[in-house]
Scaffold this motif. Structure first.
Motif, PDB file in Angstrom:
ATOM      1  N   THR A  28       0.819  -1.219   0.000  1.00  0.00           N
ATOM      2  CA  THR A  28       0.000   0.000   0.000  1.00  0.00           C
ATOM      3  C   THR A  28       0.850   1.265   0.000  1.00  0.00           C
ATOM      4  OG1 THR A  28      -0.125   0.184   2.420  1.00  0.00           O
ATOM      5  CG2 THR A  28      -1.770  -1.218   1.322  1.00  0.00           C
ATOM      6  N   ARG A 174       2.877  11.024   3.654  1.00  0.00           N
ATOM      7  CA  ARG A 174       1.885  10.200   4.326  1.00  0.00           C
ATOM      8  C   ARG A 174       1.783  10.538   5.806  1.00  0.00           C
ATOM      9  NH1 ARG A 174      -0.251   5.725   2.338  1.00  0.00           N
ATOM     10  NH2 ARG A 174      -1.735   6.238   4.008  1.00  0.00           N
ATOM     11  N   ASP A 186      -5.419   2.161   6.414  1.00  0.00           N
ATOM     12  CA  ASP A 186      -4.955   1.566   5.166  1.00  0.00           C
ATOM     13  C   ASP A 186      -5.277   0.081   5.110  1.00  0.00           C
ATOM     14  OD1 ASP A 186      -4.025   3.837   3.970  1.00  0.00           O
ATOM     15  OD2 ASP A 186      -1.966   3.140   3.727  1.00  0.00           O
ATOM     16  N   VAL A 190      -7.540  -2.548   2.498  1.00  0.00           N
ATOM     17  CA  VAL A 190      -6.992  -3.751   1.882  1.00  0.00           C
ATOM     18  C   VAL A 190      -7.741  -5.000   2.329  1.00  0.00           C
ATOM     19  CG1 VAL A 190      -4.936  -5.192   1.691  1.00  0.00           C
ATOM     20  CG2 VAL A 190      -4.710  -2.712   1.639  1.00  0.00           C
ATOM     21  N   ILE A 439     -13.024   1.346  -2.995  1.00  0.00           N
ATOM     22  CA  ILE A 439     -11.677   1.659  -2.497  1.00  0.00           C
ATOM     23  C   ILE A 439     -11.656   3.037  -1.857  1.00  0.00           C
ATOM     24  CG2 ILE A 439      -9.320   2.206  -3.223  1.00  0.00           C
ATOM     25  CD1 ILE A 439      -9.551  -0.059  -5.271  1.00  0.00           C
ATOM     26  N   LEU A 443     -11.183   4.429   2.206  1.00  0.00           N
ATOM     27  CA  LEU A 443     -10.137   5.379   2.585  1.00  0.00           C
ATOM     28  C   LEU A 443     -10.727   6.683   3.106  1.00  0.00           C
ATOM     29  CD1 LEU A 443      -7.684   4.876  -0.436  1.00  0.00           C
ATOM     30  CD2 LEU A 443      -7.323   4.127   1.916  1.00  0.00           C
ATOM     31  N   GLU A 475      -4.278   6.807  -5.043  1.00  0.00           N
ATOM     32  CA  GLU A 475      -4.933   6.114  -3.934  1.00  0.00           C
ATOM     33  C   GLU A 475      -5.634   4.852  -4.423  1.00  0.00           C
ATOM     34  OE1 GLU A 475      -4.910   7.159  -0.436  1.00  0.00           O
ATOM     35  OE2 GLU A 475      -3.193   7.974  -1.508  1.00  0.00           O
ATOM     36  N   ARG A 478      -2.828   2.163  -5.346  1.00  0.00           N
ATOM     37  CA  ARG A 478      -2.049   1.521  -4.287  1.00  0.00           C
ATOM     38  C   ARG A 478      -2.884   0.515  -3.497  1.00  0.00           C
ATOM     39  NH1 ARG A 478      -2.265   3.513   0.903  1.00  0.00           N
ATOM     40  NH2 ARG A 478      -3.614   5.309   1.261  1.00  0.00           N
ATOM     41  N   ILE A 479      -4.200   0.742  -3.419  1.00  0.00           N
ATOM     42  CA  ILE A 479      -5.051  -0.231  -2.740  1.00  0.00           C
ATOM     43  C   ILE A 479      -5.442  -1.360  -3.692  1.00  0.00           C
ATOM     44  CG2 ILE A 479      -7.219  -0.557  -1.512  1.00  0.00           C
ATOM     45  CD1 ILE A 479      -5.077   1.058  -0.009  1.00  0.00           C
ATOM     46  N   GLY A 481      -3.626  -2.468  -5.978  1.00  0.00           N
ATOM     47  CA  GLY A 481      -2.412  -3.291  -5.997  1.00  0.00           C
ATOM     48  C   GLY A 481      -1.643  -3.171  -7.294  1.00  0.00           C
TER      49      GLY A 481
END
Length: 812
Positions: A28, A174, A186, A190, A439, A443, A475, A478-479, A481
């Motif tokens: 992530t 971050r 986070d 996931v 997603i 978040l 964003e 990264r979630i 993948g």
């Protein structure tokens, strides 16, 4: 940043091992740098079990020793010699078996071995609490009241669960993940599991007997400020559970009140501070700045001089500061063992303000680390209630004021327009729209104004790094993948923005700063000059003069076609005022007019140039050495630095124009000159009354700018070593190094990387018209290691070419 695995499990249900969790976090963007096992006591009580004393009798040869047999769950009981006065048959005890290493509360580690004590065999040790690091008592062995089976590990019985410290290499953007809650958020996206927030339902104001006047005078630096008072506290050592939490991430416990503020900081990511309320003698807390130079003693005992922009938490309206807001507390208002009343603050401070203050004072604290990157502006009331509940639990006391909440201008969510087209384009594949929204919702990013083409993302203000469409796409990716995006046959990069156009002014500033750092001084001169200067340069001027229709004087009647005399005039002006050692540079424009064609007047031409000039000595006279005059190579070094900044690698060189230079070089790029430099002809220097040698360089600034726009080039670092070979060439004096260089590169285009003259010799033994160049040749093959055979053949080809084309003789 350190995260405790067990602490994280309080925020989200994780059934992954620490190693599995680290892979999820790294995926992530929260890259895990390492995992360390943290034991509740050193050694984790490995090899220590619960047992039962079956028999106990006095040692026949020692009055203070007992012979015991102890059942530890094995087939046979252990024979153990024990020196404790309180050992007896039937007791449940803690037994360290053979091979176990004990880490006592005081003293060195001890490994248990089989032994004979006064002739009796001993196969273990019945332990006191200090012998296994669980306390200070050594009055006797630990006698337990329990019905757990014999052989039960002591670590399980005492609930000494090992923890794992996960070290995350947190990137500066971050800030939202600088806490256990942030990491849990986070993981929620996931794993699809909910985040379990701590409860504040039990919070209540017991009285308003101790109320302080709280005011914020600088709402720009402190947009949100909350606080309350608590009374009847007992400041002491924290309970074990709190100390273990802090120790698990590498923090040292201080006292129960301060430990709670640190616990909330690392749990929720919200810094806070507790003041000894008895130090607030004015009955008021004011958030403001103090006059520049005001002294303030911080918790570390250091006196610091405040700046006018430092945000301070003050005792009333006076000049008494209690804390540098968001950075460091004061010595006189800190919580101590004598504290019974506190003022607990929790705030959101402007990141720019905290960053400036922390940088100025050289203070980097856990609080400033988070504040200067950006915390959640809506968190303070919740965190304050949670901290008050914890303090009441570990230090007693009650809340004795209303919760003050000053938030005049609430910070709104960021609104970011997102198109599905750009999401798919930047990620490289098409993701199901429902998956995109899931997603983002996980978040805490809501999606509104949905259309078939896109939506608007409402980003909470604690996500300071998500303010653009590209950030929202990141964003999602990264979630989703990175590993779930297949590689295509044709890889490409994309961007939402255009690459910036090269700013000529910025480049000019950069080159000017480089030259100034090397001792040059910038000059600015008139664009008008004397006609006599142009008459002297006429053979080298390609354009006609631009004459003024109404000149102020004959001395300033034409526009300059060269910067040469502009900088020489500046040199002479300073030389006449006893400034002898000078390095000058000037950015300027030259002017000319093309010849008329077909009866039409020629066009005017303006050319931006950069000129350098050197006179005098490069080093001043001292008792250690004599002064050294500037020479051609000093100018050449400065030219090379400018070309390096402008990313220009000349492809050729030729002798400079003899009309202007007594000797010098012209560097060319694609057969076009970019800079000419050398020693100015003495007669030209004297024309401007310069009596010293003048070294001068003239850059075509427009050509340099054009080349810079071509961008950077990259060559892979060679994996194979290079080889150097030297030759001494006897050649005619009229042969230049450029001829040698050109011929060598024509002869060997693949392996020859560099050639350099490292010695020049002239003498009667060579002949009147001869000279010797010692030249080094650097050979390298990027695909393999060179062999002696290949090197010898290459050098022989070069020697043959030099002998045939240049009439060279190779000196042995």
């Amino acid at each position: 940043m350190n995260i405790s695995y067990n602490w994280l499990a309080q925020f989200i249900d994780v059934d992954q091992t620490p190693d599995e969790l680290s892979k999820l976090l790294t995926g992530t963007g929260l890259e895990v740098d390492g995992i360390e096992t943290v034991e509740a006591v050193p050694g984790g009580l490995a090899g220590v079990v619960i047992g039962t004393v079956l028999t106990c009798q006095r040692h026949p040869d020692a009055d203070k020793l007992s012979l015991t047999t102890v059942d530890v769950g094995d087939d046979q009981p252990l024979n153990i010699v024990c020196g404790a006065p309180n050992v007896a048959a039937g007791q449940r005890v803690v037994v360290a078996t053979v091979g176990a290493t004990l880490y006592p509360t005081n003293g060195e580690p001890l490994q248990i071995k089989k032994a004979k004590i006064r002739g009796a065999a001993s196969e273990g040790m019945i332990c006191a609490e200090d012998e296994i690091g669980l306390g200070q008592s050594h009055a006797g062995i630990m006698v337990l009241t329990t019905d757990v089976p014999n052989g039960t590990p002591a670590a399980r019985f005492f609930q000494l669960e090992a923890d794992h410290r996960i070290e995350i290499g947190l990137t500066p953007n971050r800030a939202d993940a600088a806490s256990h809650l942030g990491v849990a958020r986070d993981l929620r996206a996931v794993l699809g599991k909910p985040v379990q927030w701590p409860s504040t339902e039990a919070f209540q104001v017991h009285s308003t007997d101790f109320t302080l006047d709280v005011r914020v005078e600088d709402a720009e630096a402190c947009p949100h400020y909350t606080g309350l008072t608590m009374s009847g506290l007992t400041v002491k050592e924290s309970p074990d559970w709190l100390k273990k939490r802090l120790l698990s991430i590498g923090l040292t416990p201080i006292n129960n009140v301060v430990d709670v503020t640190n616990y909330v900081l690392h749990g929720l990511g919200q810094p806070m501070h507790a003041f000894d309320a008895d130090a607030i003698t004015s009955g008021a807390v004011v958030v403001k700045s103090l006059p520049a130079g005001t002294p303030f003693v911080t918790l570390d005992g250091t006196e610091r001089k405040l700046t006018a922009t430092d945000l301070m938490i003050c005792n009333g309206d006076g000049t008494e500061g209690m804390c540098i807001g968001g950075v460091f507390g004061g010595k006189t208002s800190g919580v101590s063992e004598k504290t019974t009343r506190i003022f607990l603050e929790c705030a959101y401070f402007s990141p720019a303000s905290i960053r400036k203050t922390a940088q100025h004072h050289g203070l980097k604290t856990d609080a400033s680390f988070r504040y200067e990157r950006g915390t959640d502006p809506n968190m303070p009331p919740f965190a304050l209630k949670y901290a008050a509940l914890l303090i009441g639990e570990v230090a007693g006391g009650t809340v004795t004021s209303d919760l003050v909440d000053l938030y005049p201008n609430p910070i709104e969510d960021f609104r970011v327009a997102v198109s599905y087209k750009n999401v798919n384009r930047l990620i490289g594949i098409q993701i199901d729209y429902e998956r995109i929204h899931d997603i983002l919702h996980a978040l805490d990013i809501q999606t509104v104004d949905l259309t078939e083409n896109g939506f608007t993302a409402l980003v909470p203000p604690y996500r300071v790094d998500v303010t653009r469409e590209a950030d929202v796409v990141e964003e999602i990716l990264r979630i989703y993948g990175l590993d779930n995006v297949p590689l295509s046959d044709h890889l490409a990069a994309d961007t939402l923005s255009d690459f910036p156009v090269v700013d000529a002014n910025q480049l000019q500033t950069r080159v000017g700063q480089l030259l100034a750092a090397n001792g040059f001084v910038e000059t600015m001169s008139l664009s008008m000059t004397r006609p006599a200067y142009h008459d002297a340069l006429r053979p080298s001027l390609p354009l006609a003069d631009v004459r003024l229709l109404n000149p102020l004087s004959e001395e300033l009647s034409v526009m300059r076609q060269s910067l040469l005399f502009s900088v020489i005039d500046a040199l002479v002006y300073n030389l006449n005022r006893r400034q002898r050692d000078l390095r000058l540079f000037e950015f300027g424009t030259t002017y000319g007019r093309q010849a008329a064609t077909d009866g039409k007047a020629g066009k005017y031409v303006e050319s931006p140039r950069l000129a350098l000039a050197l006179v005098g000595d490069k080093t001043a006279e001292t008792w250690q050495h004599k002064p050294q005059p500037v020479d051609f190579h000093d100018l050449m070094a400065a030219v090379g630095q400018v070309l390096s900044v402008m990313r220009v690698q000349p492809t050729g060189q030729q002798p400079a124009d003899s009309t202007i230079f007594q000797y010098g070089l012209t560097y060319t790029l694609n057969q076009k000159p970019v800079v000419t430099f050398g020693l100015v002809q003495p007669k030209l220097a004297k024309l401007a009354d310069a009596k010293q040698p003048v070294y001068y360089a003239d850059f075509d600034w427009k050509a340099l700018l054009k080349q810079y726009r071509a961008g950077l080039s990259y060559t892979e670092v060679p994996r194979f070593p290079d080889v150097r070979r030297d030759l001494s060439l006897v050649i005619d004096k009229g042969v230049t190094f450029e001829q040698i260089n050109r011929l060598a590169r024509q002869t060997e285009r693949k392996l020859l990387q560099r050639l350099t003259v490292f010695d020049v010799f002239e003498g009667p033994q060579l002949g009147a018209d001869k000279k010797a160049y010692a030249v080094s040749f650097t050979l390298q093959d990027p695909t393999q290691t060179l062999t002696d055979t290949v090197i010898d053949k290459t050098m022989q080809r070069l020697i043959t070419a030099f002998e045939r084309e240049l009439g060279a003789t190779i000196r042995k």
